[in-house]
Scaffold this motif. Structure first.
Motif, mmCIF file in Angstrom:
data_model
loop_
_atom_site.group_PDB
_atom_site.id
_atom_site.type_symbol
_atom_site.label_atom_id
_atom_site.label_comp_id
_atom_site.label_asym_id
_atom_site.label_seq_id
_atom_site.Cartn_x
_atom_site.Cartn_y
_atom_site.Cartn_z
ATOM 1 N N VAL A 127 0.450 -1.558 -0.275
ATOM 2 C CA VAL A 127 0.101 0.402 -0.009
ATOM 3 C C VAL A 127 0.958 1.130 -0.015
ATOM 4 O O VAL A 127 1.974 0.420 0.465
ATOM 5 C CB VAL A 127 -0.984 -0.381 1.195
ATOM 6 C CG1 VAL A 127 -0.636 0.327 2.363
ATOM 7 C CG2 VAL A 127 -2.086 1.064 0.963
ATOM 8 N N ASP A 128 0.393 1.813 -1.002
ATOM 9 C CA ASP A 128 1.009 3.225 -1.131
ATOM 10 C C ASP A 128 3.131 3.021 -1.130
ATOM 11 O O ASP A 128 3.764 3.695 -0.528
ATOM 12 C CB ASP A 128 0.948 4.300 0.091
ATOM 13 C CG ASP A 128 -0.311 4.505 0.454
ATOM 14 O OD1 ASP A 128 -0.856 4.238 -1.227
ATOM 15 O OD2 ASP A 128 -0.681 5.010 1.320
ATOM 16 N N ARG B 82 -9.917 1.391 2.445
ATOM 17 C CA ARG B 82 -8.955 1.541 1.006
ATOM 18 C C ARG B 82 -9.292 0.153 0.254
ATOM 19 O O ARG B 82 -8.856 -0.794 1.875
ATOM 20 C CB ARG B 82 -8.318 2.442 1.110
ATOM 21 C CG ARG B 82 -7.583 2.141 1.995
ATOM 22 C CD ARG B 82 -6.715 3.389 2.221
ATOM 23 N NE ARG B 82 -5.575 2.922 0.517
ATOM 24 C CZ ARG B 82 -4.351 3.646 0.664
ATOM 25 N NH1 ARG B 82 -3.644 4.166 1.466
ATOM 26 N NH2 ARG B 82 -3.697 3.735 -0.449
ATOM 27 N N LYS B 83 -8.626 0.115 -0.564
ATOM 28 C CA LYS B 83 -7.842 -1.055 -1.558
ATOM 29 C C LYS B 83 -6.581 -1.391 -1.136
ATOM 30 O O LYS B 83 -5.685 -0.021 -1.333
ATOM 31 C CB LYS B 83 -8.361 -0.900 -2.501
ATOM 32 C CG LYS B 83 -9.899 -1.557 -3.171
ATOM 33 C CD LYS B 83 -10.642 -0.807 -4.394
ATOM 34 C CE LYS B 83 -11.805 -1.484 -4.247
ATOM 35 N NZ LYS B 83 -12.213 -1.456 -5.911
ATOM 36 N N VAL C 271 -7.375 -6.318 -2.248
ATOM 37 C CA VAL C 271 -8.958 -6.253 -0.886
ATOM 38 C C VAL C 271 -8.528 -4.872 -0.928
ATOM 39 O O VAL C 271 -8.525 -3.925 -0.535
ATOM 40 C CB VAL C 271 -8.076 -7.236 0.396
ATOM 41 C CG1 VAL C 271 -8.923 -7.458 1.408
ATOM 42 C CG2 VAL C 271 -7.220 -8.299 -0.613
ATOM 43 N N GLU C 272 -10.071 -4.415 -0.313
ATOM 44 C CA GLU C 272 -10.329 -4.116 0.120
ATOM 45 C C GLU C 272 -11.160 -4.074 1.890
ATOM 46 O O GLU C 272 -12.048 -5.013 2.098
ATOM 47 C CB GLU C 272 -11.817 -3.280 -0.592
ATOM 48 C CG GLU C 272 -12.671 -2.433 -0.224
ATOM 49 C CD GLU C 272 -13.717 -1.204 -0.811
ATOM 50 O OE1 GLU C 272 -14.716 -1.236 -0.079
ATOM 51 O OE2 GLU C 272 -14.128 -2.365 -2.373
ATOM 52 N N PHE C 273 -10.713 -2.926 2.603
ATOM 53 C CA PHE C 273 -10.506 -3.255 4.057
ATOM 54 C C PHE C 273 -12.229 -2.017 4.863
ATOM 55 O O PHE C 273 -11.635 -0.612 3.895
ATOM 56 C CB PHE C 273 -9.656 -2.789 4.636
ATOM 57 C CG PHE C 273 -9.236 -3.830 5.649
ATOM 58 C CD1 PHE C 273 -8.694 -5.562 5.271
ATOM 59 C CD2 PHE C 273 -8.802 -3.558 6.820
ATOM 60 C CE1 PHE C 273 -8.500 -5.940 6.220
ATOM 61 C CE2 PHE C 273 -9.106 -4.378 7.598
ATOM 62 C CZ PHE C 273 -8.705 -5.711 7.549
ATOM 63 N N ILE D 129 -14.186 -6.625 5.054
ATOM 64 C CA ILE D 129 -13.963 -7.334 4.232
ATOM 65 C C ILE D 129 -15.234 -7.073 3.134
ATOM 66 O O ILE D 129 -15.739 -8.656 3.034
ATOM 67 C CB ILE D 129 -12.499 -7.981 3.981
ATOM 68 C CG1 ILE D 129 -11.131 -7.744 4.667
ATOM 69 C CG2 ILE D 129 -12.075 -8.002 2.605
ATOM 70 C CD1 ILE D 129 -9.771 -9.432 4.924
ATOM 71 N N PRO D 130 -15.062 -6.414 2.972
ATOM 72 C CA PRO D 130 -16.487 -6.181 1.726
ATOM 73 C C PRO D 130 -16.121 -6.809 0.423
ATOM 74 O O PRO D 130 -16.984 -7.811 -0.118
ATOM 75 C CB PRO D 130 -17.006 -4.902 1.921
ATOM 76 C CG PRO D 130 -15.818 -3.592 1.241
ATOM 77 C CD PRO D 130 -14.903 -4.584 2.909
ATOM 78 N N CYS D 131 -15.331 -7.180 -0.436
ATOM 79 C CA CYS D 131 -14.930 -7.323 -1.131
ATOM 80 C C CYS D 131 -13.519 -7.617 -1.620
ATOM 81 O O CYS D 131 -12.315 -7.378 -1.309
ATOM 82 C CB CYS D 131 -15.335 -6.569 -2.338
ATOM 83 S SG CYS D 131 -14.798 -5.104 -3.163
ATOM 84 N N ILE D 132 -13.107 -8.654 -2.733
ATOM 85 C CA ILE D 132 -11.615 -8.934 -3.263
ATOM 86 C C ILE D 132 -11.527 -9.238 -4.433
ATOM 87 O O ILE D 132 -12.839 -9.302 -5.323
ATOM 88 C CB ILE D 132 -10.861 -10.523 -2.335
ATOM 89 C CG1 ILE D 132 -11.316 -11.333 -2.886
ATOM 90 C CG2 ILE D 132 -10.088 -10.367 -0.770
ATOM 91 C CD1 ILE D 132 -10.706 -12.342 -2.188
ATOM 92 N N GLU D 133 -10.810 -8.795 -5.201
ATOM 93 C CA GLU D 133 -10.318 -9.192 -6.311
ATOM 94 C C GLU D 133 -9.333 -9.629 -7.273
ATOM 95 O O GLU D 133 -7.787 -9.815 -7.026
ATOM 96 C CB GLU D 133 -10.193 -7.407 -7.727
ATOM 97 C CG GLU D 133 -11.671 -6.696 -6.895
ATOM 98 C CD GLU D 133 -11.624 -5.605 -7.915
ATOM 99 O OE1 GLU D 133 -10.138 -5.100 -8.839
ATOM 100 O OE2 GLU D 133 -12.453 -4.485 -7.465
#
Length: 188
Positions: free
Chosen positions: A74-75, A98-99, A123-125, A159-163
């Motif tokens: 991240v970043d 954020r993701k 991964v979205e947190f 975690i609402p979603c992952i890609e």
């Protein structure tokens, strides 16, 4: 298939590999996991997976070795395992709301071949409150986990979603690992 060794003491990797119905032994090498200057997350996890595989291959030259390493990005920061509660909170503040990317490097090695890959999952947190962080830390689940969370555990609630690959976030992307094993078997 030749003698198969998982170069990891991670119970999550062991469980994931067992899902494939493979028989294997475990041997966890001791390698330097320091991040090199300017190293990206993808470069870091691939280098560590290859180093783990090489270390185990030296001990068991006739085996097929599977090694992996997983970290978050991240970043332009590499988020590994938390060293303390404060470190875990700092990581959670970076990924909160954020993701982020989860990278796993996987290496399958024999005495004649080295095949490796890096797998990325986004991964979205959800946004974490201080109370969320305190409660989650109190479970002890974050200890020893890249990014200080376990998607297969209590952290799933955040975690609402992952890609991408779920098993990658757990610690071993199964589809890609099978592909590497098939490549090694086909080339032997």
């Amino acid at each position: 298939m030749a003698h198969l060794i998982l170069a990891s003491s991670s119970p999550r990797r062991r469980e994931l590999l067992q899902q494939l119905g493979l028989e294997f032994d475990i041997f966890s090498p001791d390698i330097d996991e320091s991040v090199r200057s300017g190293e990206s997350v993808a470069e870091y996890v691939e280098r560590l997976a290859q180093a783990k595989a090489a270390a185990v291959q030296q001990q068991f030259p006739n085996a097929i070795v599977i090694a992996a390493d997983t970290s978050l990005g991240v970043d332009n920061h590499i988020l590994g395992k938390p060293e303390s509660k404060q470190h875990a909170f700092a990581m959670w503040n970076m990924i909160s709301g954020r993701k982020h990317d989860v990278f796993s490097g996987v290496c399958v090695r024999t005495k004649n071949q080295i095949c490796s890959i890096v797998v990325r999952t986004q991964v979205e947190f959800q946004t974490l409150s201080s109370n969320d962080m305190e409660s989650y830390w109190a479970t002890s689940e974050p200890i020893g986990k890249a990014g200080a969370y376990a998607i297969q555990g209590i952290a799933a609630r955040y975690i609402p979603c992952i890609e991408g690959s779920y098993s990658n976030v757990v610690g071993l992307p199964l589809h890609e690992t099978v592909q590497l094993l098939q490549t090694v078997k086909a080339l032997n």
